[in-house]
Write a protein that holds these residues in place. Structure first.
Motif, PDB file in Angstrom:
ATOM      1  N   SER A 394      -3.041  61.339  55.810  1.00  0.00           N
ATOM      2  CA  SER A 394      -1.762  60.653  55.609  1.00  0.00           C
ATOM      3  C   SER A 394      -1.856  59.158  55.857  1.00  0.00           C
ATOM      4  O   SER A 394      -0.829  58.487  55.989  1.00  0.00           O
ATOM      5  CB  SER A 394      -0.690  61.264  56.513  1.00  0.00           C
ATOM      6  OG  SER A 394      -1.035  61.071  57.876  1.00  0.00           O
ATOM      7  N   SER A 396      -2.772  57.471  58.508  1.00  0.00           N
ATOM      8  CA  SER A 396      -2.074  57.198  59.768  1.00  0.00           C
ATOM      9  C   SER A 396      -2.705  56.009  60.488  1.00  0.00           C
ATOM     10  O   SER A 396      -3.920  55.796  60.454  1.00  0.00           O
ATOM     11  CB  SER A 396      -2.140  58.434  60.671  1.00  0.00           C
ATOM     12  OG  SER A 396      -1.570  58.170  61.932  1.00  0.00           O
ATOM     13  N   SER A 400       2.753  50.147  63.030  1.00  0.00           N
ATOM     14  CA  SER A 400       3.376  50.263  61.715  1.00  0.00           C
ATOM     15  C   SER A 400       2.613  49.537  60.621  1.00  0.00           C
ATOM     16  O   SER A 400       2.434  50.055  59.530  1.00  0.00           O
ATOM     17  CB  SER A 400       4.818  49.726  61.772  1.00  0.00           C
ATOM     18  OG  SER A 400       5.410  49.751  60.495  1.00  0.00           O
ATOM     19  N   GLN A 417       3.446  52.069  57.892  1.00  0.00           N
ATOM     20  CA  GLN A 417       3.654  53.478  58.192  1.00  0.00           C
ATOM     21  C   GLN A 417       5.061  53.917  57.768  1.00  0.00           C
ATOM     22  O   GLN A 417       6.048  53.226  58.026  1.00  0.00           O
ATOM     23  CB  GLN A 417       3.455  53.749  59.683  1.00  0.00           C
ATOM     24  CG  GLN A 417       2.029  53.526  60.151  1.00  0.00           C
ATOM     25  CD  GLN A 417       1.067  54.494  59.502  1.00  0.00           C
ATOM     26  OE1 GLN A 417       1.138  55.694  59.722  1.00  0.00           O
ATOM     27  NE2 GLN A 417       0.155  53.977  58.681  1.00  0.00           N
ATOM     28  N   VAL A 419       8.271  56.812  57.430  1.00  0.00           N
ATOM     29  CA  VAL A 419       8.986  57.749  58.304  1.00  0.00           C
ATOM     30  C   VAL A 419       9.337  58.987  57.493  1.00  0.00           C
ATOM     31  O   VAL A 419       9.846  58.872  56.372  1.00  0.00           O
ATOM     32  CB  VAL A 419      10.268  57.093  58.865  1.00  0.00           C
ATOM     33  CG1 VAL A 419      11.040  58.081  59.727  1.00  0.00           C
ATOM     34  CG2 VAL A 419       9.912  55.843  59.671  1.00  0.00           C
ATOM     35  N   PRO A 420       9.087  60.211  58.001  1.00  0.00           N
ATOM     36  CA  PRO A 420       8.522  60.511  59.327  1.00  0.00           C
ATOM     37  C   PRO A 420       7.000  60.483  59.355  1.00  0.00           C
ATOM     38  O   PRO A 420       6.390  60.468  60.414  1.00  0.00           O
ATOM     39  CB  PRO A 420       9.027  61.940  59.594  1.00  0.00           C
ATOM     40  CG  PRO A 420       9.095  62.543  58.231  1.00  0.00           C
ATOM     41  CD  PRO A 420       9.512  61.437  57.307  1.00  0.00           C
ATOM     42  N   SER A 421       6.348  60.491  58.195  1.00  0.00           N
ATOM     43  CA  SER A 421       4.896  60.425  58.161  1.00  0.00           C
ATOM     44  C   SER A 421       4.473  59.824  56.836  1.00  0.00           C
ATOM     45  O   SER A 421       5.284  59.635  55.927  1.00  0.00           O
ATOM     46  CB  SER A 421       4.281  61.817  58.342  1.00  0.00           C
ATOM     47  OG  SER A 421       4.594  62.646  57.246  1.00  0.00           O
ATOM     48  N   CYS A 423       2.196  56.779  54.533  1.00  0.00           N
ATOM     49  CA  CYS A 423       1.952  55.352  54.580  1.00  0.00           C
ATOM     50  C   CYS A 423       2.296  54.727  53.233  1.00  0.00           C
ATOM     51  O   CYS A 423       1.990  55.290  52.180  1.00  0.00           O
ATOM     52  CB  CYS A 423       0.478  55.089  54.917  1.00  0.00           C
ATOM     53  SG  CYS A 423       0.027  53.349  55.056  1.00  0.00           S
ATOM     54  N   HIS A 515       2.131  60.425  50.832  1.00  0.00           N
ATOM     55  CA  HIS A 515       2.537  61.459  51.792  1.00  0.00           C
ATOM     56  C   HIS A 515       1.311  62.141  52.368  1.00  0.00           C
ATOM     57  O   HIS A 515       1.234  62.382  53.564  1.00  0.00           O
ATOM     58  CB  HIS A 515       3.456  62.475  51.119  1.00  0.00           C
ATOM     59  CG  HIS A 515       4.688  61.860  50.536  1.00  0.00           C
ATOM     60  ND1 HIS A 515       5.618  61.193  51.301  1.00  0.00           N
ATOM     61  CD2 HIS A 515       5.139  61.781  49.267  1.00  0.00           C
ATOM     62  CE1 HIS A 515       6.595  60.739  50.533  1.00  0.00           C
ATOM     63  NE2 HIS A 515       6.325  61.081  49.293  1.00  0.00           N
TER      64      HIS A 515
END
Length: 597
Positions: A394, A396, A400, A417, A419-421, A423, A515
């Motif tokens: 994702s 990560s 941010s 980054q 929300v909720p996951s 980038c 995602h």
């Protein structure tokens, strides 16, 4: 009356079949002859029989266990295009006012009921329609309406309809069908709709409506909704293209009824069916509907004229249908959407309730013309299972706007980054090749094939080419990111390669919300949507193989919390000095950073 092969031939009762003479009385007399028990078959030879009033059907009686004689009824003609009733009234052409319409067969004829309905039946078993054609329909009327809980004039005293069948039937009108082809209500078991055709609907009604019914099987049946047309632009009349756009959008956006409406329906299967042209949704879920299986269907959504807002969902769920559950899309559905520059195509489902399960469906539409840069198609969801070999699926990052870990970007890439996951990845350069390098937890040479999957949302507003380079030498895969704003999933397969490098390559600006990205062993069609699992054995092997660990310096220490418990970071102070810190739990719910060394 004369008898022909023990059948009540309507012409022997005085019917002309010339489309002009009123044949109502002759038909009703033939029906009464069947009611008396003299006949059980009504035959209409080739012709057009004008009927001005509703024909009331006789009562049927089943034979009982003492071998008493039953009374059934068959109405048939010389073919669904050759023998027809032209009904000029506004009610139903054929109607049963009895407590039961059982063991009744309608075969090889049509009813043109341009101002009214076709056939209306109460409860009963073995109501059979074979090669029956509802060739026109009055505004808001029904081609066939079976109301299983109606007994005589009491709408609540019945026990339901069952063992009902429609085979090779048609509900259609050349200039547009103005109502609902078939409505089934209070059907309790074993009803089939097979090899039928519902076409040319031009009003906001479903083709097929199933209400408070169980055990309905729909197979090899086609559905088609016509687009709402508006006058073209005419400079001589002062009608502009903007007028056409406004009128077309207004006319088509009210066409919200699904092709198949399921209202408080249970145990319904829809298999090997076909839907085409423009429609908002193939199946609509209402009331307390559950146990619906949709599989093996070909869904071809396209717009003929410009500016059509219909989105072509496979399933839409009414927000009030909160008790609905287990609406399942199987893995064999085939969905395409035609390219068109000014139309908006939707994603797979619209489900505010959360009752739809997508086992595996992919968009099969090929990008074959210049519309791919402006089309609005979105690629839909994929199912679940499998293990991801990518190190950071994702993208990560700890903060941010940091570069995600295990990622090596060329200059020009920026990250934020989501929300909720996930980038948001942007690249503003144009014309030159830029790449975003990612790595897998093991080299991609153990299996003959691997599957690359990108799950994301294109934020650029237009289709964007994205290339995948396996091994960092040359582009291997081409992805066209759909321009729609809905979430999409694209899959591609590639052959094994002795590398752990996966490059995402672009030559023009990119604005993509990732995602999750997948690299999966073998050919995979059930994919972990949103899943970020890495095979534990691969992770263990990579850690054992590593002889060193490199930490990237951070500008500041983040706030201590349970999310950072056990994390080691390196912070560079204003003098350029690096320090190591570990986040430890001091007591339940209390965390702090401890300097190492």
């Amino acid at each position: 009356m004369p008898v022909l092969n023990s059948q009540a031939n309507v012409k022997n009762f005085g019917a002309k079949g010339d489309g002009v003479s009123d044949d109502t009385l002759a038909f009703q007399q033939a029906i009464q002859a069947c009611a008396s028990g003299a006949y059980s078959v009504i035959y209409m030879p080739k012709g057009r029989y004008r009927i001005t009033q509703t024909l009331v059907l006789p009562k049927q009686e089943r034979p009982n266990t003492n071998a008493t004689q039953g009374i059934g009824l068959t109405i048939y003609g010389d073919g669904m295009y050759d023998s027809g009733i032209i009904y000029t009234g506004t009610d139903f052409a054929l109607y049963s006012d009895k407590d039961m319409a059982e063991t009744i067969l309608f075969r090889d004829f049509y009813i043109n009921h341009a101002a009214g309905g076709g056939i209306y039946l109460p409860q009963g078993a073995h109501q059979m329609f074979e090669r029956f054609f509802s060739s026109a329909c009055g505004e808001g009327k029904f081609g066939v309406y079976i109301q299983g809980m109606r007994s005589e004039t009491n709408p609540t005293s019945g026990y339901g309809g069952y063992m009902i069948s429609f085979r090779d039937c048609r509900f259609w009108q050349e200039t547009g069908y103005l109502g609902t082809g078939l409505k089934l209500e209070d059907i309790v078991l074993c009803t089939t709709i097979d090899s039928c055709f519902f076409s040319r609907s031009v009003r906001n009604y479903p083709h097929l409506e199933i209400v408070n019914s169980d055990s309905i099987h729909i197979t090899s049946t086609a559905f088609e909704r016509s687009e709402q047309t508006v006058p073209p632009a005419s400079p001589a009349e002062g009608r502009t293209e903007e007028d056409v756009m406004r009128d077309a959008i207004a006319a088509n956006q009210v066409m919200t009824a699904p092709l198949i409406k399921l209202d408080n329906a249970r145990a319904v299967s829809i298999e090997e069916c076909h839907a085409e042209a423009t429609y908002e949704s193939f199946v609509g879920i209402y009331g307390h509907t559950s146990g619906v299986w949709i599989d093996g269907c070909r869904l071809d959504h396209y717009a003929i004229t410009d500016y059509n807002p219909n989105k072509g969902y496979i399933v839409t769920v009414d927000p009030g249908s909160t008790a609905s559950q287990d609406i399942i899309l199987g893995p064999r559905n085939y969905r395409i959407q035609a390219n068109h520059p000014n139309t908006t195509h939707g994603t797979l489902i619209k489900d505010p309730v959360g009752c739809v399960v997508v086992e595996n469906i992919a968009d099969r539409t090929s990008f074959r013309d210049a519309f791919y840069l402006t089309e609005r198609r979105t690629v839909p969801y994929i199912g679940s299972s499998g293990h991801n070999l990518l190190r950071n699926p994702s993208l990560s990052a700890m903060f941010s706007n940091d570069v995600p870990y295990s990622v090596e970007p060329d200059p020009g890439f920026a990250f934020k980054q989501a929300v909720p996951s996930g980038c948001i990845v942007t690249q503003s350069s144009t014309g030159s090749k830029t790449k975003l390098r990612m790595r897998t937890v093991e080299r991609l040479h153990k299996h003959e094939y691997y599957t690359f999957v990108l799950s994301g949302t294109n934020l650029s507003g237009k289709s964007t080419p994205l290339f995948i380079d396996i091994g960092g030498d040359t582009n291997d895969l081409t992805l066209i990111l759909p321009s729609g704003s809905e979430r999409f999933t694209i899959t591609k397969t590639f052959k094994k390669y002795y590398t752990d490098i996966i490059d995402l390559v672009v030559y023009e600006p990119l604005n993509l919300q990732v995602h999750s990205i997948f690299v999966l062993p073998n050919l995979v069609n059930n994919i972990p949507y949103g899943e970020e699992t890495i095979a534990s054995s691969a992770v263990f092997t990579e850690l054992v193989r590593s002889s060193s660990m490199i930490l990237s310096p951070l500008p500041a220490i983040p706030a201590a919390s349970a999310a950072h418990r056990g994390r080691i970071i390196m912070v560079e102070d204003s003098n350029g000095v690096d320090s190591l810190y570990i986040c430890k739990q001091r007591s339940k719910g209390v965390h702090s950073w401890i300097k190492l060394g």
